[in-house]
Scaffold this motif. Structure first.
Motif, PDB file in Angstrom:
ATOM      1  N   ASP A 202       0.819  -1.212   0.000  1.00  0.00           N
ATOM      2  CA  ASP A 202       0.000   0.000   0.000  1.00  0.00           C
ATOM      3  C   ASP A 202       0.853   1.263   0.000  1.00  0.00           C
ATOM      4  O   ASP A 202       0.323   2.371  -0.111  1.00  0.00           O
ATOM      5  N   ALA A 203       2.153   1.113   0.138  1.00  0.00           N
ATOM      6  CA  ALA A 203       3.050   2.269   0.196  1.00  0.00           C
ATOM      7  C   ALA A 203       3.131   2.957  -1.159  1.00  0.00           C
ATOM      8  O   ALA A 203       3.004   2.322  -2.211  1.00  0.00           O
ATOM      9  N   GLY A 204       3.342   4.264  -1.145  1.00  0.00           N
ATOM     10  CA  GLY A 204       3.531   5.005  -2.379  1.00  0.00           C
ATOM     11  C   GLY A 204       4.869   4.662  -3.018  1.00  0.00           C
ATOM     12  O   GLY A 204       5.765   4.111  -2.370  1.00  0.00           O
ATOM     13  N   LEU A 205       5.009   5.020  -4.294  1.00  0.00           N
ATOM     14  CA  LEU A 205       6.229   4.655  -5.016  1.00  0.00           C
ATOM     15  C   LEU A 205       7.463   5.319  -4.422  1.00  0.00           C
ATOM     16  O   LEU A 205       8.533   4.705  -4.336  1.00  0.00           O
ATOM     17  N   ASP A 206       7.340   6.581  -4.018  1.00  0.00           N
ATOM     18  CA  ASP A 206       8.488   7.258  -3.407  1.00  0.00           C
ATOM     19  C   ASP A 206       8.864   6.594  -2.086  1.00  0.00           C
ATOM     20  O   ASP A 206      10.054   6.447  -1.768  1.00  0.00           O
ATOM     21  N   ALA A 207       7.860   6.187  -1.321  1.00  0.00           N
ATOM     22  CA  ALA A 207       8.135   5.530  -0.042  1.00  0.00           C
ATOM     23  C   ALA A 207       8.822   4.185  -0.259  1.00  0.00           C
ATOM     24  O   ALA A 207       9.727   3.806   0.499  1.00  0.00           O
ATOM     25  N   ILE A 208       8.406   3.468  -1.290  1.00  0.00           N
ATOM     26  CA  ILE A 208       9.049   2.190  -1.596  1.00  0.00           C
ATOM     27  C   ILE A 208      10.511   2.417  -1.973  1.00  0.00           C
ATOM     28  O   ILE A 208      11.415   1.722  -1.489  1.00  0.00           O
ATOM     29  N   ALA A 209      10.747   3.402  -2.854  1.00  0.00           N
ATOM     30  CA  ALA A 209      12.124   3.693  -3.269  1.00  0.00           C
ATOM     31  C   ALA A 209      12.976   4.112  -2.078  1.00  0.00           C
ATOM     32  O   ALA A 209      14.121   3.658  -1.921  1.00  0.00           O
ATOM     33  N   ASP A 210      12.422   4.971  -1.223  1.00  0.00           N
ATOM     34  CA  ASP A 210      13.168   5.405  -0.038  1.00  0.00           C
ATOM     35  C   ASP A 210      13.457   4.229   0.891  1.00  0.00           C
ATOM     36  O   ASP A 210      14.514   4.169   1.532  1.00  0.00           O
ATOM     37  N   GLY A 211      12.520   3.282   0.941  1.00  0.00           N
ATOM     38  CA  GLY A 211      12.672   2.152   1.846  1.00  0.00           C
ATOM     39  C   GLY A 211      13.757   1.177   1.445  1.00  0.00           C
ATOM     40  O   GLY A 211      14.209   0.375   2.276  1.00  0.00           O
TER      41      GLY A 211
END
Length: 250
Positions: A202-211
């Motif tokens: 459910d995470a946004g794409l930017d959050a996934i990349a940051d993660g």
């Protein structure tokens, strides 16, 4: 379900392989491809393109985009028929005029993945019969407006180009001494796993990349090199070019 196919090339071969339980009537003159599909999957090879149209209420057009419109213009369709074009860049309006009084639809799919019934397909406008057929080949995305469909249809090129990216990565590993089979599986499993993250998280794409990126870490290093070389932005430029070719004026 009975479907006639006009144009028996690689795409038609993939669709016949993936669409289990469909009776296919194939156009002739494909350098033996139609006959080989008939022998392997029990398809019928018609005497001519017009014979395909005459025998089938559902007709799938897999002709080359450069010559397909002229081929369709020479055929006689009838009221009650349904014609779906898989030709890249085929405008719905031009298709509808060419196959009148039959109803016209457009689709786009990756092709090879559909042979394994895992490739997504697009459909415009929505139709129960064509959606049921495409569902045998993988997920179906239905569109009611032409502009959204035209934009999404660029994924046909994106899908094909992704194989070049996967091959490039695999070749790097092989050049570094990794066994080819191991490299192939490693690259494929990595991309499949990351795709599942996109589908399930459910995470946004930017959050996934940051993660997955640590400041000063190896992911950040690789991304910085790619950005410096223009590798990521080149995807935008390439897809812009494909869209402009498929839909002049966009």
């Amino acid at each position: 379900m009975k479907i006639g196919i006009l144009g028996v090339g690689h795409l038609a071969q993939y669709l016949v392989q993936g669409a289990h339980g469909v009776e296919f009537v194939l156009s002739p003159g494909s350098g033996g491809k139609a006959e080989r599909l008939a022998a392997r999957f029990g398809c019928v090879v018609a005497r001519s393109n017009q014979a395909v149209v005459d025998q089938c209420a559902l007709v799938l057009v897999c002709l080359p985009a450069a010559t397909g419109p002229s081929v369709l213009a020479g055929l006689q369709f009838r009221d009650g028929q349904s014609v779906c074009s898989a030709m890249a860049g085929a405008a719905w309006g031009a298709l509808a005029a060419a196959v009148a009084p039959a109803r016209a639809f457009c689709t786009m799919m990756p092709g090879f993945a559909n042979a394994f019934s895992v490739g997504p397909s697009l459909l415009f406008p929505d139709d129960a019969d064509w959606a049921a057929f495409l569902a045998r080949l993988g997920p179906v995305h239905r569109f009611d407006d032409a502009q959204s469909y035209e934009t999404a249809a660029v994924f046909g090129a994106m899908s094909g180009a992704s194989f070049y990216l996967l091959r490039q990565l695999m070749r790097w590993y092989v050049a570094q001494g990794l066994e080819e089979g191991v490299a192939r599986v490693l690259v494929a499993e990595t991309f499949r796993g990351n795709a599942e993250v996109f589908l399930q998280s459910d995470a946004g794409l930017d959050a996934i990349a940051d993660g997955v990126t640590t400041k000063g870490g190896i992911t950040a290093q690789l991304v910085a090199v790619l950005e410096d070389k223009g590798a990521l932005a080149a995807w935008d430029a390439g897809m812009d070019a494909v869209l402009a070719r498929m839909v002049p004026g966009r």
